[in-house]
Write a protein that holds these residues in place. Structure first.
Motif, PDB file in Angstrom:
ATOM      1  N   VAL A 191       0.839  -1.202   0.000  1.00 45.28           N
ATOM      2  CA  VAL A 191       0.000   0.000   0.000  1.00 45.28           C
ATOM      3  C   VAL A 191       0.871   1.248   0.000  1.00 45.28           C
ATOM      4  O   VAL A 191       0.640   2.193  -0.783  1.00 45.28           O
ATOM      5  CB  VAL A 191      -0.943  -0.004   1.224  1.00 45.28           C
ATOM      6  N   GLU A 192       1.876   1.278   0.860  1.00 44.41           N
ATOM      7  CA  GLU A 192       2.725   2.469   0.959  1.00 44.41           C
ATOM      8  C   GLU A 192       3.514   2.701  -0.332  1.00 44.41           C
ATOM      9  O   GLU A 192       3.671   3.845  -0.781  1.00 44.41           O
ATOM     10  CB  GLU A 192       3.650   2.335   2.165  1.00 44.41           C
ATOM     11  N   ARG A 193       3.999   1.635  -0.971  1.00 42.59           N
ATOM     12  CA  ARG A 193       4.703   1.795  -2.239  1.00 42.59           C
ATOM     13  C   ARG A 193       3.749   2.339  -3.311  1.00 42.59           C
ATOM     14  O   ARG A 193       4.129   3.183  -4.128  1.00 42.59           O
ATOM     15  CB  ARG A 193       5.318   0.475  -2.702  1.00 42.59           C
ATOM     16  N   SER A 194       2.520   1.860  -3.301  1.00 38.27           N
ATOM     17  CA  SER A 194       1.533   2.327  -4.273  1.00 38.27           C
ATOM     18  C   SER A 194       1.203   3.797  -4.042  1.00 38.27           C
ATOM     19  O   SER A 194       1.041   4.569  -5.000  1.00 38.27           O
ATOM     20  CB  SER A 194       0.268   1.471  -4.188  1.00 38.27           C
ATOM     21  N   LEU A 195       1.104   4.192  -2.770  1.00 37.80           N
ATOM     22  CA  LEU A 195       0.879   5.608  -2.467  1.00 37.80           C
ATOM     23  C   LEU A 195       2.025   6.462  -2.991  1.00 37.80           C
ATOM     24  O   LEU A 195       1.814   7.532  -3.582  1.00 37.80           O
ATOM     25  CB  LEU A 195       0.734   5.803  -0.962  1.00 37.80           C
ATOM     26  N   GLN A 196       3.243   5.996  -2.793  1.00 36.56           N
ATOM     27  CA  GLN A 196       4.410   6.746  -3.263  1.00 36.56           C
ATOM     28  C   GLN A 196       4.423   6.853  -4.780  1.00 36.56           C
ATOM     29  O   GLN A 196       4.713   7.911  -5.342  1.00 36.56           O
ATOM     30  CB  GLN A 196       5.692   6.078  -2.775  1.00 36.56           C
ATOM     31  N   ALA A 197       4.097   5.746  -5.456  1.00 33.54           N
ATOM     32  CA  ALA A 197       4.094   5.754  -6.913  1.00 33.54           C
ATOM     33  C   ALA A 197       3.034   6.716  -7.448  1.00 33.54           C
ATOM     34  O   ALA A 197       3.282   7.463  -8.409  1.00 33.54           O
ATOM     35  CB  ALA A 197       3.853   4.343  -7.445  1.00 33.54           C
ATOM     36  N   ALA A 198       1.855   6.709  -6.844  1.00 28.00           N
ATOM     37  CA  ALA A 198       0.806   7.620  -7.289  1.00 28.00           C
ATOM     38  C   ALA A 198       1.179   9.075  -7.002  1.00 28.00           C
ATOM     39  O   ALA A 198       0.970   9.962  -7.823  1.00 28.00           O
ATOM     40  CB  ALA A 198      -0.514   7.266  -6.606  1.00 28.00           C
ATOM     41  N   ALA A 199       1.769   9.314  -5.832  1.00 32.38           N
ATOM     42  CA  ALA A 199       2.138  10.677  -5.451  1.00 32.38           C
ATOM     43  C   ALA A 199       3.273  11.225  -6.311  1.00 32.38           C
ATOM     44  O   ALA A 199       3.427  12.445  -6.440  1.00 32.38           O
ATOM     45  CB  ALA A 199       2.530  10.722  -3.976  1.00 32.38           C
ATOM     46  N   SER A 200       4.064  10.335  -6.924  1.00 34.20           N
ATOM     47  CA  SER A 200       5.187  10.792  -7.744  1.00 34.20           C
ATOM     48  C   SER A 200       4.730  11.541  -8.984  1.00 34.20           C
ATOM     49  O   SER A 200       5.517  12.227  -9.634  1.00 34.20           O
ATOM     50  CB  SER A 200       6.060   9.607  -8.159  1.00 34.20           C
ATOM     51  N   THR A 201       3.430  11.427  -9.307  1.00 31.68           N
ATOM     52  CA  THR A 201       2.891  12.165 -10.453  1.00 31.68           C
ATOM     53  C   THR A 201       2.565  13.607 -10.086  1.00 31.68           C
ATOM     54  O   THR A 201       2.176  14.387 -10.955  1.00 31.68           O
ATOM     55  CB  THR A 201       1.617  11.494 -10.979  1.00 31.68           C
ATOM     56  N   GLY A 202       2.690  13.941  -8.806  1.00 31.32           N
ATOM     57  CA  GLY A 202       2.467  15.314  -8.375  1.00 31.32           C
ATOM     58  C   GLY A 202       1.218  15.522  -7.546  1.00 31.32           C
ATOM     59  O   GLY A 202       0.995  16.607  -7.016  1.00 31.32           O
ATOM     60  N   VAL A 203       0.385  14.495  -7.410  1.00 31.80           N
ATOM     61  CA  VAL A 203      -0.852  14.606  -6.634  1.00 31.80           C
ATOM     62  C   VAL A 203      -0.890  13.476  -5.614  1.00 31.80           C
ATOM     63  O   VAL A 203      -0.926  12.296  -5.990  1.00 31.80           O
ATOM     64  CB  VAL A 203      -2.100  14.526  -7.533  1.00 31.80           C
ATOM     65  N   ALA A 204      -0.861  13.810  -4.331  1.00 32.81           N
ATOM     66  CA  ALA A 204      -0.945  12.794  -3.280  1.00 32.81           C
ATOM     67  C   ALA A 204      -2.390  12.310  -3.171  1.00 32.81           C
ATOM     68  O   ALA A 204      -3.296  13.104  -2.916  1.00 32.81           O
ATOM     69  CB  ALA A 204      -0.491  13.372  -1.948  1.00 32.81           C
ATOM     70  N   PRO A 205      -2.635  11.013  -3.389  1.00 33.64           N
ATOM     71  CA  PRO A 205      -4.012  10.530  -3.385  1.00 33.64           C
ATOM     72  C   PRO A 205      -4.579  10.326  -1.985  1.00 33.64           C
ATOM     73  O   PRO A 205      -3.845  10.085  -1.029  1.00 33.64           O
ATOM     74  CB  PRO A 205      -3.909   9.187  -4.116  1.00 33.64           C
ATOM     75  N   THR A 206      -5.892  10.438  -1.886  1.00 35.47           N
ATOM     76  CA  THR A 206      -6.610  10.003  -0.694  1.00 35.47           C
ATOM     77  C   THR A 206      -6.583   8.480  -0.654  1.00 35.47           C
ATOM     78  O   THR A 206      -6.709   7.825  -1.685  1.00 35.47           O
ATOM     79  CB  THR A 206      -8.065  10.492  -0.735  1.00 35.47           C
ATOM     80  N   LEU A 207      -6.412   7.915   0.534  1.00 33.93           N
ATOM     81  CA  LEU A 207      -6.395   6.466   0.697  1.00 33.93           C
ATOM     82  C   LEU A 207      -7.736   6.014   1.252  1.00 33.93           C
ATOM     83  O   LEU A 207      -8.131   6.418   2.347  1.00 33.93           O
ATOM     84  CB  LEU A 207      -5.260   6.056   1.630  1.00 33.93           C
ATOM     85  N   LEU A 208      -8.445   5.181   0.482  1.00 34.02           N
ATOM     86  CA  LEU A 208      -9.722   4.617   0.919  1.00 34.02           C
ATOM     87  C   LEU A 208      -9.542   3.136   1.185  1.00 34.02           C
ATOM     88  O   LEU A 208      -9.060   2.397   0.321  1.00 34.02           O
ATOM     89  CB  LEU A 208     -10.795   4.796  -0.162  1.00 34.02           C
ATOM     90  N   LEU A 209      -9.949   2.678   2.353  1.00 39.87           N
ATOM     91  CA  LEU A 209      -9.868   1.257   2.722  1.00 39.87           C
ATOM     92  C   LEU A 209     -11.266   0.662   2.830  1.00 39.87           C
ATOM     93  O   LEU A 209     -12.161   1.262   3.444  1.00 39.87           O
ATOM     94  CB  LEU A 209      -9.179   1.084   4.073  1.00 39.87           C
ATOM     95  N   HIS A 210     -11.436  -0.511   2.233  1.00 36.75           N
ATOM     96  CA  HIS A 210     -12.711  -1.208   2.392  1.00 36.75           C
ATOM     97  C   HIS A 210     -12.451  -2.709   2.432  1.00 36.75           C
ATOM     98  O   HIS A 210     -11.344  -3.177   2.175  1.00 36.75           O
ATOM     99  CB  HIS A 210     -13.681  -0.835   1.264  1.00 36.75           C
ATOM    100  N   GLY A 211     -13.469  -3.468   2.786  1.00 37.06           N
ATOM    101  CA  GLY A 211     -13.340  -4.918   2.872  1.00 37.06           C
ATOM    102  C   GLY A 211     -13.247  -5.400   4.306  1.00 37.06           C
ATOM    103  O   GLY A 211     -12.935  -4.636   5.227  1.00 37.06           O
ATOM    104  N   GLY A 212     -13.499  -6.695   4.471  1.00 36.27           N
ATOM    105  CA  GLY A 212     -13.563  -7.271   5.816  1.00 36.27           C
ATOM    106  C   GLY A 212     -12.263  -7.227   6.581  1.00 36.27           C
ATOM    107  O   GLY A 212     -12.270  -7.245   7.815  1.00 36.27           O
ATOM    108  N   GLY A 213     -11.120  -7.163   5.886  1.00 37.86           N
ATOM    109  CA  GLY A 213      -9.834  -7.117   6.567  1.00 37.86           C
ATOM    110  C   GLY A 213      -9.245  -5.735   6.700  1.00 37.86           C
ATOM    111  O   GLY A 213      -8.084  -5.584   7.102  1.00 37.86           O
TER     112      GLY A 213
END
Length: 244
Positions: A191-213
């Protein structure tokens, strides 16, 4: 007209009425064993309602059982499927049918929340991660085993390794803690690597969590937004295309 929404996953059925404002009402979660439901479902549903909107990633037999139950209560049943585009949301997959309908609906639910760019993380049998731009453009995603599935797989191959238990620490000093820390830590790292990869485009994304776990990860992701009914939120959007 009364309408109900149904999200049939690998371990649970979530259902809720569609309220007068186009949102979801109280959510009911009903466990199943992959083959049959318990006796709770009929008691949750009204005796008669107009429409059922169903999203399913469960085995065909269980989906058929759900449809049989619903046919005794409602007039019409609609099965959601992944579409290349729905409103502003555009799927990255060249073959949209290869994107699970639960992921598709979670993207619709995320976009309907009106947030900026979003990283949508589902924690169920699998860990799914999808990056959605503020404009509705889906940039693709990742699929990995969830922490629970990692534990189950290890236990299946080495029975002395327990399938549950332990606490998350950075470095465990017994096997239970090391297992919990390793499996949860692997999911957090992705998750953290994915956040970093998305943020590298210049926009830090909101993180939404769903699911039983999701709760197990949420404790370690303090900035995450918990959206336990996100798939149903997306299904509510899918059920009302004229409201776009």
């Amino acid at each position: 007209m009364s309408r109900w929404l149904f999200d049939l996953g690998n371990t649970r059925l979530k259902c809720a009425p569609l309220d007068d404002a186009g949102g979801i009402g109280p959510v009911h979660a009903i466990a199943h064993d992959g083959v049959r439901f318990d006796d709770e479902l009929p008691s949750v549903l009204p005796a008669h309602f107009t429409d059922a909107c169903v999203a399913s990633v469960a085995p065909d037999g269980l989906r058929t059982e759900l449809l049989d139950v619903l046919a005794r209560h409602c007039q019409r049943i609609s099965l959601a499927c992944t579409q290349a585009q729905f409103g502003a949301v555009r799927i990255a997959y060249p073959q949209p049918s290869r994107l699970g309908v639960d992921r598709f609906l979670a993207l619709l639910g995320a976009h309907a929340r009106g947030t900026d760019a979003t990283l949508v993380v589902g924690v169920g049998t699998a860990l799914t991660i999808d990056w959605l731009g503020a404009d509705g453009h889906h940039h693709g995603g990742r699929i990995a085993p969830s922490p629970t599935l990692m534990r189950d797989a290890l236990h299946a191959r080495a029975a002395q390794l327990p399938a549950s238990g332990g606490r998350y620490v950075e470095f465990g000093d017994d096997t239970d803690d090391a297992l919990e820390s390793g499996c949860t830590g692997a999911a957090l790292a992705l998750v953290e690597r994915s956040l970093q990869a998305a943020a590298s485009t210049g926009v830090a994304p909101t993180l939404l969590l769903h699911g039983g776990g999701a709760e197990a990860l949420r404790a370690h992701l303090p900035h995450a937004v918990h959206a336990p009914a996100l798939v149903l939120e997306g299904l509510a959007r899918w059920a009302q295309p004229d409201a776009l």
